[in-house]
Design a protein around this motif. Structure first.
Motif, short mmCIF file in Angstrom:
data_model
loop_
_atom_site.label_atom_id
_atom_site.label_comp_id
_atom_site.label_asym_id
_atom_site.label_seq_id
_atom_site.Cartn_x
_atom_site.Cartn_y
_atom_site.Cartn_z
N ASP A 248 0.76 -1.06 -0.07
CA ASP A 248 0.07 0.14 -0.07
C ASP A 248 1.02 1.35 -0.04
O ASP A 248 1.43 1.60 0.97
CB ASP A 248 -0.96 -0.12 1.21
CG ASP A 248 -1.74 1.12 1.30
OD1 ASP A 248 -1.35 2.44 1.06
OD2 ASP A 248 -3.09 0.78 1.79
N THR B 113 0.59 4.40 0.07
CA THR B 113 0.18 5.59 1.31
C THR B 113 0.85 5.10 2.42
O THR B 113 1.48 5.99 3.29
CB THR B 113 -1.27 5.76 1.04
OG1 THR B 113 -1.65 6.25 -0.20
CG2 THR B 113 -1.60 6.86 2.42
N ALA C 265 4.11 6.62 4.60
CA ALA C 265 3.80 6.96 6.11
C ALA C 265 4.83 6.20 6.90
O ALA C 265 5.41 6.92 7.82
CB ALA C 265 2.37 7.03 6.43
N THR D 65 -11.89 11.69 8.17
CA THR D 65 -10.54 11.83 8.16
C THR D 65 -10.05 11.00 9.31
O THR D 65 -8.30 11.16 9.45
CB THR D 65 -9.99 13.33 8.41
OG1 THR D 65 -10.72 14.00 9.27
CG2 THR D 65 -10.21 13.93 6.77
N ARG E 277 -8.32 0.82 8.06
CA ARG E 277 -9.00 2.21 7.82
C ARG E 277 -8.51 3.14 8.59
O ARG E 277 -8.12 4.53 8.10
CB ARG E 277 -10.53 1.79 8.16
CG ARG E 277 -11.35 3.21 8.04
CD ARG E 277 -12.84 2.89 8.61
NE ARG E 277 -13.79 4.15 8.59
CZ ARG E 277 -14.74 4.33 9.18
NH1 ARG E 277 -15.12 3.39 10.04
NH2 ARG E 277 -15.33 5.54 9.09
N THR F 44 -4.94 4.29 7.76
CA THR F 44 -4.80 5.23 6.47
C THR F 44 -5.18 6.36 6.72
O THR F 44 -4.65 7.46 6.01
CB THR F 44 -5.70 4.16 5.36
OG1 THR F 44 -5.37 2.85 5.14
CG2 THR F 44 -5.74 4.97 4.18
N PHE F 45 -6.07 6.65 7.72
CA PHE F 45 -6.50 7.90 8.21
C PHE F 45 -5.16 8.69 8.39
O PHE F 45 -4.91 10.04 7.95
CB PHE F 45 -7.63 8.01 9.17
CG PHE F 45 -8.78 7.76 8.79
CD1 PHE F 45 -9.52 8.09 7.77
CD2 PHE F 45 -9.69 7.00 9.75
CE1 PHE F 45 -10.94 8.09 7.48
CE2 PHE F 45 -11.13 6.88 9.56
CZ PHE F 45 -11.73 7.36 8.55
N ALA G 223 -1.88 8.08 7.82
CA ALA G 223 -1.05 7.91 6.59
C ALA G 223 -1.37 8.71 5.57
O ALA G 223 -0.42 9.29 4.95
CB ALA G 223 -0.93 6.46 6.15
N SER G 224 -2.66 9.14 5.26
CA SER G 224 -3.18 10.11 4.29
C SER G 224 -2.82 11.60 4.64
O SER G 224 -2.86 12.41 3.62
CB SER G 224 -4.59 9.93 3.98
OG SER G 224 -5.09 8.67 3.83
N GLU G 225 -2.46 11.66 5.92
CA GLU G 225 -2.09 13.07 6.23
C GLU G 225 -0.56 13.39 6.34
O GLU G 225 -0.31 14.44 6.45
CB GLU G 225 -2.48 13.43 7.63
CG GLU G 225 -3.94 12.99 8.21
CD GLU G 225 -4.85 14.03 7.43
OE1 GLU G 225 -4.57 15.09 7.19
OE2 GLU G 225 -6.23 13.49 7.04
N ASP H 59 1.34 14.37 3.75
CA ASP H 59 1.84 15.76 3.30
C ASP H 59 0.78 16.92 3.18
O ASP H 59 1.06 17.86 2.59
CB ASP H 59 1.90 15.38 1.66
CG ASP H 59 3.05 14.21 1.33
OD1 ASP H 59 3.92 14.18 2.13
OD2 ASP H 59 2.72 13.47 0.48
N THR H 60 -0.24 16.98 4.07
CA THR H 60 -1.17 17.86 4.13
C THR H 60 -0.44 19.24 4.54
O THR H 60 -0.89 20.12 3.79
CB THR H 60 -2.16 17.55 5.02
OG1 THR H 60 -2.92 16.27 4.68
CG2 THR H 60 -3.19 18.64 5.07
#
Length: 816
Positions: free
Chosen positions: A306, A308, A312, A607, A649, A652-653, A655-657, A659-660
Motif C-alpha cells: 500500500d 500510502t 507514512a 479523516t 481504515r 490509512t487515516f 497515513a493520508s495526512e 503531506d497535508t
C-alpha cells in the motif's frame, strides 16, 4: 559599515576541522524526498537536529507562530533558548521573492526561489539543516548563473534576533515571557566576522556568521562587512543586523554560501565552538546528517503493499529521529501550573529524550513519551526511548520524591508545568510508564534497563493504587488523557492502563524472582480485571463509561463531577472509550458492540477518530477534532480484536495526512468539522507530532505481522494477520535482542504462509491468525507435516508451530 577579517584562531579551527573545499551537497538521487508547490505561505515546516532547529513557512518566511509564547514559537531555536525570530536574504538590496518549491529530505529541507528580476536571472536555492550534537542551524544558499552573461551584485543576510527562554509563557505568573524579555543587543564580532546578539545581564547569545564553500575560478564571493542600520526602534525588543557579500558569478557557474546560527544559554564560548564547527565544513556535516537519517530507514525495513501506508511508515521513522532533543544545564522548578517561579529544586547537566511536537511542544512529556515508545521500539530506535524514559524517571524523582508519580510536562528550561504530587493528574502517565519500560524490555531483553526502572515503577503503581483510591474500589482517581471538566474522579483510560501496568510489573517481578511484588501486582491486576466489566460497562449506552463519578469530593481530583450514588457511570463520548480495546482488556462481545458506535459517524469522521463524539440524541455535541493519537488508539484497538480491515481504515487515516502541511511530516490534528488545517498560526496544532507514528508503525509490525518478542524468556512469536486487501507483508532488519531478524506473511484466501529468519537460541512460535472457525487441512514447516496448536482467541483462530529459531523457516497453512 564594519569590516574585519576572520581572527587567526578561526582559520586554525577551520583548517584543523576539514579541508578548505568541501564535498558537494547531496544530490537528489539515493534518498527519498517529498515536495510541494502549493499554498506555501500557509504551510509550516520544521528542520531539526537534537540541539537546534528552524520553524518557518514553506515560502521562506517566518510569521509569528504558536500559543505557548503566543506568536513567538517560530524561528531558530537551540533549547532552552530561541535565538532568531526570522531572517531574510537580499540581492542587490532587494528581498528575494517568495519560495516557489519546498522539499523535505532526510535531515534537511530545500527551498527553491523563482527566477525573476529580483534574482537578476539567477537560480537560487536554500538548504537548511542542523547537525546532531551541535547547537547550530546551518542555512546554505546556492546561486547558479545559467545565463550567458556574468552577474555582479551584492548578497545580504539579515537576521532578526529574539532571545527568549522556552519558559515562562504568555499566560504564566508571576511572570510572562514578555515581562521578563529585555531588549536584545547586537554588535559586530570581529572574531567571527559576524553578528553577536545577546540579552542584557544573561549568558544568552546568538552568533551569526557566513562562509563561502564553493565558487568557480572566475567567481567572486567577498565579505564586505556588517551593517547595523537595520536595528531600528520599530523592532521592539528584537535586534537586527546585516552581513554583506560582493558577488560576481560567471556564466554557467555557481557559488555557495553557508550561514550559521549558533546559540548558548550557558557561556559564549559554547556558541563560538558550535559556530566554528558548523562553518568548518557544512557540506560534509550535511552529508553526515543525511547518512545518519538514512541509517534509520533500513531498521525494520518493511515492504508494504500500500503506497500510502508505505510512505507514512518510512517517513515516520525520520519524524521520530527529528524529535530527538538534548538540553544541557536544566534547572528544575515546580511552576504549579504556571502560577509560581520558585528557586530550583535540582540541576540536571543533561536532559535527553523525545520532544513531543513542533512548534509548541518541543520538550519532554510523560504520556507522549510512553505512547511514542511503541513506534520507537517497533522501528528499532530503542536508545531514544531509553533516554526519554530515564529523563522522565530522574526528573520525576527529583520533584515527586519516593511516590514514583510520573511528571506530565518538563520544559527544556527545566520548569515543571504539571504532574507533581500536589496536582490531580495525569494519573495515567504513571501506569503508562510501566508499560513503556516493559515493552522495550521485552524486545531488547535488557535486564539492566528493567532493573534501573524497577523500583520507580513499583513505587508509582503502589502510589496510584493506594494513595489515589478514596473509596476502596481499586480504581485510581485523578485526571487521565482527557483534560476536561465534567468527568468523574475515576477515568476509563486510567483504569485500563493501570490493569495493564500491574500485569507488566508482575511479569518483571517474576523474572527478577521478586515473589512478593509479583503476588501483589498480579493479585491487584486480577482483582481489577475481574470487576472491570461490572463497574465500567454501560448497557444503556452500548459503551464503557468514560468516567465514574463519586458522591463525595476526593482530594486528588477536587473538581471532578459528583453523582447521587456512591458510584455513578458517566458517558460524555470521549475518545478514551476505545482504550479498553486498545489494551485488550474488553470482553469480546462488549468490544464488538462498542466498535459499532465508535466506527459510526458519532465518533469517526472522514479523516479520523474524534476527540469527543457528537450525538445530539444523547445531548452531547462533542469536539469533532480528528486527532492522530485518538486514531492510532482505534487502529490498535481494532487489530487487537481481529478487525484488520477496520484497523487499516484508521491506519490509512493517519497515513493520508503525510503531506497535508509539511511534506513527509505526520501532524497532530487532521482537517475535520471542528479543526481547520490552515487556521491562524497562533492557534494551529503541531506540524509534526511524535506520537502520530503510533498508529502506523505499531499496527504494521505488532499486529499485521504479529511480531511479539519476549527476549527475557528467550521466545519470539510471529503470528501474522493481514488486512484482507494486503496479499503480503514483510520486514527485514528488525531489531530483536542483540541482533536482527526478518519475517514475512502471505495469504490467498485458503493458503497462508509465514516465514522467518531469526538468530539462534530462541524458542520460535511461528503461526497465522485465521478467520474464526476456519477448517485447517494441512500445516507444514519447511515442507514437512508438523504438529501444531490451535488457539481460539478474539483475534482469530491462531495456528502455531513451535520450533527452534534459525534461518529460512517457513510455515504453510491450508484451509478449506
Amino acid at each position: 559599515m564594519v569590516r574585519s577579517c576572520l581572527f587567526p584562531l578561526v582559520y586554525l579551527t577551520l583548517s584543523l576541522a576539514s579541508p578548505v573545499w568541501a564535498q558537494p551537497a547531496p544530490s537528489s538521487s539515493g534518498y527519498p524526498t517529498r515536495s510541494t508547490t502549493e499554498n506555501l505561505a500557509l504551510k509550516r515546516y520544521v528542520v531539526a537536529g537534537d540541539r537546534a532547529y528552524i520553524v518557518g513557512t514553506q515560502d521562506g518566511g517566518f510569521p509569528g507562530m504558536g500559543f505557548h509564547i503566543k506568536g513567538h514559537m517560530n524561528g531558530v531555536w537551540s533549547h532552552p533558548l530561541k535565538l532568531l525570530d526570522s531572517y531574510e536574504f537580499l540581492l542587490g538590496g532587494v528581498a528575494l521573492p517568495a519560495v516557489q518549491k519546498f522539499t523535505s529530505a532526510p535531515g534537511f529541507v530545500r527551498l527553491d526561489y523563482p527566477v525573476t528580476e529580483a534574482t537578476s536571472g539567477l537560480q537560487i536555492s536554500r538548504t537548511e539543516f542542523s547537525p546532531d550534537g551541535l547547537p547550530v542551524a546551518l542555512i546554505g544558499l546556492e546561486i547558479q548563473n545559467t545565463t550567458a552573461q556574468p552577474v555582479s551584485t551584492t548578497l545580504t543576510f539579515q537576521p532578526t534576533s529574539e532571545i527568549l527562554p522556552a519558559y515562562p509563557w504568555s499566560g504564566t505568573t508571576p511572570y510572562t515571557s514578555d515581562q521578563l524579555d529585555q531588549k536584545d543587543n547586537v554588535s559586530f564580532d570581529p572574531l567571527i566576522s559576524g553578528l553577536s546578539f545577546s540579552e542584557p545581564g544573561k549568558p544568552w547569545y546568538a552568533l551569526v556568521a557566513g562562509r563561502a564553500t564553493n565558487r568557480g575560478s572566475q567567481d567572486i564571493v567577498r565579505f564586505v562587512g556588517a551593517d547595523l542600520s537595520s536595528n531600528t526602534a520599530n523592532l521592539g525588543k528584537k535586534a537586527s543586523g546585516r552581513l554583506n557579500w560582493q558577488l560576481a558569478v560567471a556564466p554557467q557557474s555557481a557559488v555557495k554560501l553557508w550561514l550559521a546560527v549558533a546559540g548558548t544559554h550557558l557561556a559564549k564560548y559554547e556558541a563560538y565552538i558550535a559556530l566554528y564547527l558548523g562553518l568548518a565544513n557544512p557540506d560534509r556535516l550535511l552529508a553526515e546528517k543525511l547518512d545518519q537519517r538514512l541509517d534509520v530507514l533500513p531498521l525494520s525495513n518493511a515492504s508494504i503493499p500500500d503506497a500510502t501506508v508505505q510512505a507514512a511508515y518510512d517517513w515516520a521513522k525520520l519524524n521520530l529521529a527529528d524529535m530527538r532533543r538534548k538540553v544541557f544545564g536544566a534547572q528544575i522548578r515546580d511552576t504549579q501550573e504556571g502560577m509560581a517561579y520558585p528557586s530550583p529544586l535540582a540541576y540536571f547537566f543533561l536532559l535527553s529524550g523525545i520532544g513531543a511536537g513542533y512548534p509548541d511542544y518541543p520538550w519532554f512529556f510523560g504520556t507522549d513519551g510512553c505512547y511514542t515508545t511503541f513506534p520507537l521500539v517497533a522501528v528499532g530506535q530503542w536508545e531514544a526511548a531509553e533516554d526519554h524514559l530515564r529523563t522522565i524517571r530522574e526528573v520525576s524523582r527529583a520533584v515527586n520524591g519516593s511516590t514514583g508519580k510520573v511528571l506530565h510536562e518538563i520544559v527544556t528550561t527545566g520548569d515543571i508545568y504539571f504532574g507533581t504530587n500536589a496536582q490531580p493528574g495525569d494519573t495515567n502517565e504513571t501506569a503508562e510508564f510501566a508499560t513503556a519500560v516493559a515493552t522495550l524490555w521485552r524486545w531488547s531483553g535488557d535486564n539492566a534497563f528493567r532493573d534501573e526502572n524497577y523500583q520507580f515503577i513499583k513505587d508509582g503503581l503502589n502510589y496510584i493504587t493506594t494513595q489515589l483510591v478514596s473509596n476502596g474500589d481499586g480504581w485510581p482517581e485523578g485526571a487521565g488523557m482527557v483534560e476536561s471538566t465534567g468527568l468523574g474522579a475515576k477515568k476509563l483510560d486510567v483504569a485500563v492502563y493501570t490493569i495493564r501496568a500491574l500485569r507488566d510489573l508482575a511479569e518483571m517481578a517474576r523474572t527478577k524472582g521478586d515473589l512478593a511484588t509479583f503476588n501483589w501486582a498480579e493479585g491487584r491486576a486480577q482483582a481489577l480485571a475481574a470487576k472491570f466489566e461490572d463497574d465500567w460497562w454501560d448497557p444503556s449506552q452500548d459503551l464503557y463509561a468514560d468516567s465514574l463519578a463519586l458522591n463525595f469530593k476526593v482530594p486528588t481530583d477536587p473538581k471532578a463531577a459528583l453523582g447521587p450514588q456512591p458510584i455513578n457511570q458517566l458517558q460524555q463520548l470521549y475518545w478514551i472509550n476505545a482504550t479498553p480495546m486498545e489494551t485488550n482488556i474488553a470482553r469480546p462481545d462488549h468490544a464488538a458492540t462498542a466498535f459499532t458506535t465508535l466506527e459510526s459517524s458519532i465518533f469517526t469522521g472522514t479523516t479520523g477518530f474524534y476527540q469527543q463524539g457528537h450525538d445530539p440524541n444523547r445531548g452531547i455535541n462533542g469536539s469533532r477534532q480528528a486527532s492522530a493519537l485518538n486514531t492510532s488508539v482505534m487502529a490498535v484497538a481494532e487489530a487487537n480484536y481481529g478487525r484488520m480491515s477496520e484497523s487499516l481504515r484508521y491506519v490509512t487515516f493517519i497515513a493520508s495526512e503525510l503531506d497535508t502541511e509539511q511534506p513527509g511530516a505526520l501532524p497532530e490534528l487532521f482537517d475535520s468539522p471542528d479543526y481547520v488545517y490552515f487556521e491562524d498560526f497562533t492557534t494551529r496544532a503541531m506540524v509534526m507530532q511524535a506520537w502520530s507514528s503510533y498508529g502506523i508503525e505499531w499496527p504494521v509490525i505488532y499486529h499485521f505481522l504479529g511480531f511479539r518478542p519476549d527476549i527475557p524468556e528467550r521466545e519470539i512469536r510471529v503470528v501474522p494477520e493481514l488486512p484482507p486487501g494486503w496479499p503480503t507483508l514483510s520486514v527485514d532488519n528488525l531489531r530483536v535482542g542483540a541482533g536482527t531478524m526478518s519475517a514475512s506473511a502471505t495469504h490467498d484466501g485458503t493458503h497462508y504462509t509465514t516465514q522467518a529468519s531469526a538468530p539462534s537460541g530462541f524458542r520460535l512460535q511461528l503461526g497465522y491468525a485465521l478467520p474464526p472457525d476456519s477448517i485447517i487441512t494441512s500445516v507444514t514447516l519447511n515442507g514437512r507435516n508438523s504438529a501444531y496448536e490451535v488457539r481460539d482467541t478474539h483475534r482469530g483462530r491462531e495456528v502455531i508451530v513451535t520450533t527452534n529459531s534459525g534461518p529460512g523457516l517457513r510455515l504453510d497453512v491450508t484451509t478449506q
